[in-house]
Scaffold this active site. Structure first.
Site, PDB file in Angstrom:
ATOM      1  N   SER A 103       0.820  -1.210   0.000  1.00  0.00           N
ATOM      2  CA  SER A 103       0.000   0.000   0.000  1.00  0.00           C
ATOM      3  C   SER A 103       0.849   1.251   0.000  1.00  0.00           C
ATOM      4  O   SER A 103       0.323   2.348  -0.173  1.00  0.00           O
ATOM      5  CB  SER A 103      -0.856   0.040   1.272  1.00  0.00           C
TER       6      SER A 103
ATOM      7  N   HIS B 119      -1.302  -2.534  -7.065  1.00  0.00           N
ATOM      8  CA  HIS B 119      -1.997  -2.231  -5.813  1.00  0.00           C
ATOM      9  C   HIS B 119      -3.496  -2.432  -5.990  1.00  0.00           C
ATOM     10  O   HIS B 119      -4.211  -1.542  -6.469  1.00  0.00           O
ATOM     11  CB  HIS B 119      -1.647  -0.794  -5.384  1.00  0.00           C
TER      12      HIS B 119
ATOM     13  N   GLU C 128      -4.010   0.219  -8.870  1.00  0.00           N
ATOM     14  CA  GLU C 128      -2.951   1.213  -9.116  1.00  0.00           C
ATOM     15  C   GLU C 128      -1.719   0.456  -9.611  1.00  0.00           C
ATOM     16  O   GLU C 128      -1.359  -0.573  -9.031  1.00  0.00           O
ATOM     17  CB  GLU C 128      -2.570   1.904  -7.797  1.00  0.00           C
TER      18      GLU C 128
ATOM     19  N   ASN D 258      -3.705   5.986  -1.313  1.00  0.00           N
ATOM     20  CA  ASN D 258      -3.453   6.037   0.131  1.00  0.00           C
ATOM     21  C   ASN D 258      -2.767   7.326   0.578  1.00  0.00           C
ATOM     22  O   ASN D 258      -2.857   7.700   1.747  1.00  0.00           O
ATOM     23  CB  ASN D 258      -2.650   4.812   0.579  1.00  0.00           C
TER      24      ASN D 258
END
Ligand code: NAD
Length: 313
Positions: free
Chosen positions: A141, A162, A174, A212
């Site tokens: 992450s 991701h 991602e 994130n």
């Protein structure tokens, strides 16, 4: 697409890369059978790929299979897939007790605990067992793809993929290239992700990437809002659900992600960007120290041991 990938490989160019036979992705290895590893296994196997999962012990794999089975059943009930799809998907997923079991995979997706030391050890350990042309991806992450790739024998075939939680529901993956990731690897990985019905968004390799980088400071701020007594768990979540139309309140979302994962991401942001605005809230640290990690341990900002989740503050 194989021709395209081979072309890209030739254009990318070194002699050693040209010698590698680029096979289409047929079998996928997953390291880590937690929330994300099981979700990734679910969508990859449903996409028709064979999947082999490694985790620290067989019990974790068994728990993952149970979770996947339950989620597939829900997809059958809602008419999204057939009972036959469910059975075939489960039959495609097997357990690898050791890394030797990853020997015939074309792609490894590492989805172990968000801890750089754990991940580095895994990459060093798996490389001798996997095929030279296999791609190694991480579902981290937040941790640097370049740094993780440098622990492998193939930084040019290393990439960040991701996936979002819950994987069967969320549309996005991602994609993050490390400094050495080559064009062929990027193209193969993108094509693979798209066969799963997911949309990709490309992020540069900066701490916590895009989703994130934006999401976790909001969650951390919600924990500060609780810590400073501005509102209760229920008030904060209700405020953001009804006042900002977020489908989940930030504390509910933190429990869903896992508070250990949230804390690790904040630490990576704090250290990686050297900015005090990313300092993790001491209350988040306290919950993690207590082992109250959210849904996965049945207690976090809510207590999940009863019929309905009860706020812990
Ligand atoms: P989790 O705690 O549910 O699962 C982690 C799994 O890794 C556990 O089953 C653990 O036994 C296993 N593991 C630990 N060390 C291992 C080793 N050496 N070899 C094999 N398996 C090992 O965590 P998670 O939520 O599934 O997160 C996994 C990864 O996915 C992390 O990098 C996390 O940042 C990332 N991620 C999490 C979310 C989320 O919302 N939870 C979303 C996107 C990405």
């Amino acid at each position: 697409m194989d021709d395209q990938v081979q072309d890209a490989d030739v254009h990318a160019g070194s002699a050693s890369k040209q010698e590698l036979k680029v096979e289409p992705i047929r079998k996928v290895g997953i390291v880590g059978a937690g929330q994300m590893g099981s979700g990734i296994a679910h969508v990859v196997a449903l996409g028709g790929y064979d999947v082999v999962i490694n985790d620290l012990d067989k019990e974790r794999f068994d728990a993952a299979i149970e979770r996947i089975g339950n989620k597939l059943s829900r997809q059958v009930s809602s008419g999204k897939i057939s009972e036959d799809d469910r059975e075939k998907t489960l039959a495609r997923i097997t357990f690898a007790e050791t890394y030797e079991g990853l020997g015939d995979v074309d792609l490894v997706v590492e989805a172990a605990t968000e801890d750089e030391t754990v991940k580095r050890k895994i990459f060093v350990a798996i490389c001798p067992f996997i095929k030279p042309d296999a791609i190694v991806a991480t579902n981290t992450s937040s941790i640097s793809i370049t740094r993780l790739g440098a622990t492998t024998d193939r930084p040019e075939r290393f990439i960040g993929l991701h996936f979002m939680n819950p994987v069967p529901v969320m549309e996005l993956v991602e994609m993050i290239r490390g400094i050495a990731t080559d064009d062929a690897t990027f193209a193969r990985a993108k094509e693979f992700v798209e066969t799963l019905g997911k949309t990709t968004a490309v992020s540069e390799d900066f701490p916590a990437f895009m989703v994130n980088r934006i999401l976790l400071p909001m969650i951390n701020e919600a924990v500060y809002t609780l810590y400073e007594g501005v509102g209760s768990v229920d008030a904060i979540d209700t405020a953001m659900r009804l006042g900002a139309h977020h489908p989940m309140g930030p504390l509910q979302l933190a429990d869903f992600i896992g508070l250990d994962t949230c804390l690790s991401i904040m630490q990576v942001l704090y250290e990686g960007l050297a900015d005090s605005k990313y300092r993790p809230c001491p209350l988040l640290v306290k919950y993690v120290e207590a082992g109250w990690l959210g849904r996965k341990t049945k207690r976090g900002f809510y207590d999940y041991r009863g019929e309905t989740p009860m706020p812990t503050r």
